[in-house]
Design an enzyme around this catalytic site. Structure first.
Site, PDB file in Angstrom:
ATOM      1  N   GLY A   1      -8.753  -4.753   2.544  1.00  0.00           N
ATOM      2  CA  GLY A   1      -7.775  -4.714   3.561  1.00  0.00           C
ATOM      3  C   GLY A   1      -7.819  -3.785   4.774  1.00  0.00           C
ATOM      4  O   GLY A   1      -8.916  -3.167   5.063  1.00  0.00           O
ATOM      5  N   ASP A   2      -6.788  -3.186   5.343  1.00  0.00           N
ATOM      6  CA  ASP A   2      -6.888  -2.232   6.450  1.00  0.00           C
ATOM      7  C   ASP A   2      -6.723  -0.760   5.914  1.00  0.00           C
ATOM      8  O   ASP A   2      -6.931   0.012   6.533  1.00  0.00           O
ATOM      9  CB  ASP A   2      -5.530  -2.484   7.244  1.00  0.00           C
ATOM     10  CG  ASP A   2      -4.222  -2.291   6.386  1.00  0.00           C
ATOM     11  OD1 ASP A   2      -3.870  -3.108   5.479  1.00  0.00           O
ATOM     12  OD2 ASP A   2      -3.483  -1.369   6.815  1.00  0.00           O
TER      13      ASP A   2
ATOM     14  N   ARG B   1     -12.803  -8.296  -1.572  1.00  0.00           N
ATOM     15  CA  ARG B   1     -11.927  -8.443  -0.335  1.00  0.00           C
ATOM     16  C   ARG B   1     -11.376  -6.849   0.040  1.00  0.00           C
ATOM     17  O   ARG B   1     -10.980  -6.378  -0.906  1.00  0.00           O
ATOM     18  CB  ARG B   1     -10.723  -9.187  -0.693  1.00  0.00           C
ATOM     19  CG  ARG B   1      -9.757  -9.327   0.656  1.00  0.00           C
ATOM     20  CD  ARG B   1      -8.550  -8.525   0.305  1.00  0.00           C
ATOM     21  NE  ARG B   1      -7.585  -8.567   1.497  1.00  0.00           N
ATOM     22  CZ  ARG B   1      -6.501  -7.676   1.618  1.00  0.00           C
ATOM     23  NH1 ARG B   1      -6.404  -6.689   0.899  1.00  0.00           N
ATOM     24  NH2 ARG B   1      -5.680  -7.884   2.570  1.00  0.00           N
TER      25      ARG B   1
ATOM     26  N   THR C   1       0.846  -1.179   0.122  1.00  0.00           N
ATOM     27  CA  THR C   1      -0.033  -0.284  -0.123  1.00  0.00           C
ATOM     28  C   THR C   1       0.924   1.152   0.176  1.00  0.00           C
ATOM     29  O   THR C   1       1.699   1.416   0.726  1.00  0.00           O
ATOM     30  CB  THR C   1      -0.795   0.237   1.186  1.00  0.00           C
ATOM     31  OG1 THR C   1      -1.674  -1.115   1.339  1.00  0.00           O
ATOM     32  CG2 THR C   1      -1.750   1.327   1.398  1.00  0.00           C
TER      33      THR C   1
ATOM     34  N   THR D   1       1.056  -0.553   6.208  1.00  0.00           N
ATOM     35  CA  THR D   1       1.198  -1.368   4.841  1.00  0.00           C
ATOM     36  C   THR D   1       1.567  -2.865   5.408  1.00  0.00           C
ATOM     37  O   THR D   1       2.335  -3.153   6.165  1.00  0.00           O
ATOM     38  CB  THR D   1       2.085  -0.577   3.961  1.00  0.00           C
ATOM     39  OG1 THR D   1       2.247  -1.750   2.718  1.00  0.00           O
ATOM     40  CG2 THR D   1       3.466  -0.470   4.388  1.00  0.00           C
TER      41      THR D   1
END
Lengths: 318, 318
Positions: free
Chosen positions: B182-183, B180, B152, B203
């Protein structure tokens, strides 16, 4: 007998709390108890903010957010903007078993539920559809677009093996935009659980809850030795003041917490009924309100409040 | 001259950091600087984990996550699983102006971008398509489904008016499931910014970063007086040990932080190049590695590392 406890948001969770209490009393797991609590609320067609019967987004589609967290392993699963699934919380729990791909949104989340044999159904009831149609007409007439209906069911459980779990489920803001998600599926904002410490969940305006990561903040305060009640009070009220100053406003926010000893706490900036039971306290609905000096005022709920609530929930919609 | 500073993840963010540095030096805002930094990375077709040229999900579709946070007001905007939009971070920033509906996912997010005049384009390059096709063949042969590519771009800025901002953008795990996330778009996990204290972004494997709400944890530690470097070290390394014990494993995680004085910090459990500049330090790429005694080891990046990286980024794909 060993310790167990459960706390959950809003009076609508009372039947689910009874179910979870009896499971925990029988030695069943925190994860099973919290999932069953949430499922009870998801199933009930007259609750307008969760699961079947939940109010739709502005396009008339019921999109749901849910999460599950295992406080032993910190494993989490979340779904957001999922459609047509009877029990969003069960899909979230299933996802919590994944090492990757544990948070799915939109079509991908719905597809996962179908592919994994979850019960699919149209979640829009006739009643919810009528409420939606009336709102569309009203907005057309008045030009106003007020949002409401952010009553997430959230719950935290402690089982006799000293494990904790947290879970949430909601259909989100009534008349929200397609794809809008709130705090409920977000780790640290809508929920957080650590069996070594405690757990918390939030309900209210997700956009503001996220600004303070309030569930994580409460667990972190309990880790430093605060009681669940102090942790809730000191996490919420100063944050609300701060946000009002910096952001100009603060939405409705209510928080529940439980620590590993089974002690509980609540804080709220609005009238907030919640349910609680533990080994020593029988299941009950209590009423929380913001009190003086940044403390939460908690009292037994009145029969007249419950009667009014029942009437409102069952009121005909035309 | 007044203080300013910027820090960003991975060596791919260097050109963006130069751009942000010159903006901040000229007195432009933290928000504009961080958005422009991220946009530089999103535009570059050879970076496989962000924006145009990013690797697709298992269906061959590039789905992106991004977020923007204003550290003055705590306002946030996020998109997740958005498709066909050139600059996901700019959509996130636009959403941060909303009081509600500030986090949109899936089709709803894509629709919002279209309706608001954002540049739309097919984000799948020929190069990324070839890499995806090769991976599909390889998985068919080997039966293995390894994930990679969770680089990221995240950045934090401090401007001369003492405002801070944070932003992230990613195409997420290569071969992830449809939907999906992610954070990166999640408050407190992928990013957090408070101009009164500092800001951080993460990341790595989002599913594990979420388990610790690591960006919020760092900001909270800085609020208690820790330096950014101490906050990063003490947030990451004990968490990794704890997660290994409780969850059995921990993915790759790297963190960057900046405080309101312009001091910075980094922690990582894997080789992690990052970029930093402030009023006193000229723009540079540094290399972080996990060091001894739960401290991060930081050193200048070697020319041979940079040469190898350039070669790898530009390598032909067949």
């Amino acid at each position: 007998m060993k310790n167990w406890a459960v706390i959950s948001t809003w009076s609508m969770s009372y039947d689910g709390l009874l179910k979870a209490s009896s499971m925990l009393q029988n030695g069943e797991s925190a994860g099973d108890a919290v999932e069953n609590l949430i499922k009870k609320v998801e199933s009930y067609p007259l609750y307008k903010s969760v699961g079947y019967g939940g109010l739709p987004n502005e396009d008339g589609v019921v999109q749901m957010d849910a999460a599950f967290m295992n406080g032993d392993t910190l494993a989490q699963g979340s779904v957001a903007a999922i459609e047509n699934v009877k029990h969003a919380v069960s899909v979230a729990r299933k996802l919590s078993l994944n090492k990757t791909n544990s948070f799915l949104v939109g079509e991908g989340a719905t597809k996962f539920a179908m592919q994994n044999g979850f019960e699919m159904t149209n979640m829009l009831t006739e009643r919810a559809k009528t409420i939606w149609q009336n709102k569309v007409k009203e907005q057309f007439k008045t030009g106003l677009h007020p949002y409401d209906g952010h009553d997430t069911v959230g719950a935290v459980t402690l089982d006799q093996a000293e494990s904790m779990s947290a879970a949430t489920s909601t259909s989100g803001l009534f008349m929200k935009k397609d794809g809008r998600i709130g705090d409920s599926p977000l780790s640290g904002s809508g929920f957080y659980a650590d069996s070594h410490i405690g757990a918390a969940t939030a309900t209210g305006l997700g956009e503001d809850i996220m600004k303070g990561c309030l569930s994580y903040e409460i667990v972190r305060r309990m880790a430093k030795g605060q009681s669940p009640q102090d942790a809730c009070d000191t996490a919420l009220y100063p944050f609300c003041e701060d946000l009002k100053q910096r952001y100009g406003q603060v939405g409705e926010i209510s928080l529940i917490a439980l620590n590993r000893k089974g002690e509980w706490g609540v804080a709220t900036n609005v009238e907030f009924p919640f349910c609680v039971a533990n080994e020593k306290q029988k299941a009950q609905i209590l009423m929380a309100n913001p009190g003086k000096n940044q403390k939460t005022q908690i009292e037994p709920i009145s029969q007249s409040w419950l009667d009014d609530y029942q009437k409102q929930i069952n009121a005909p919609v035309e």
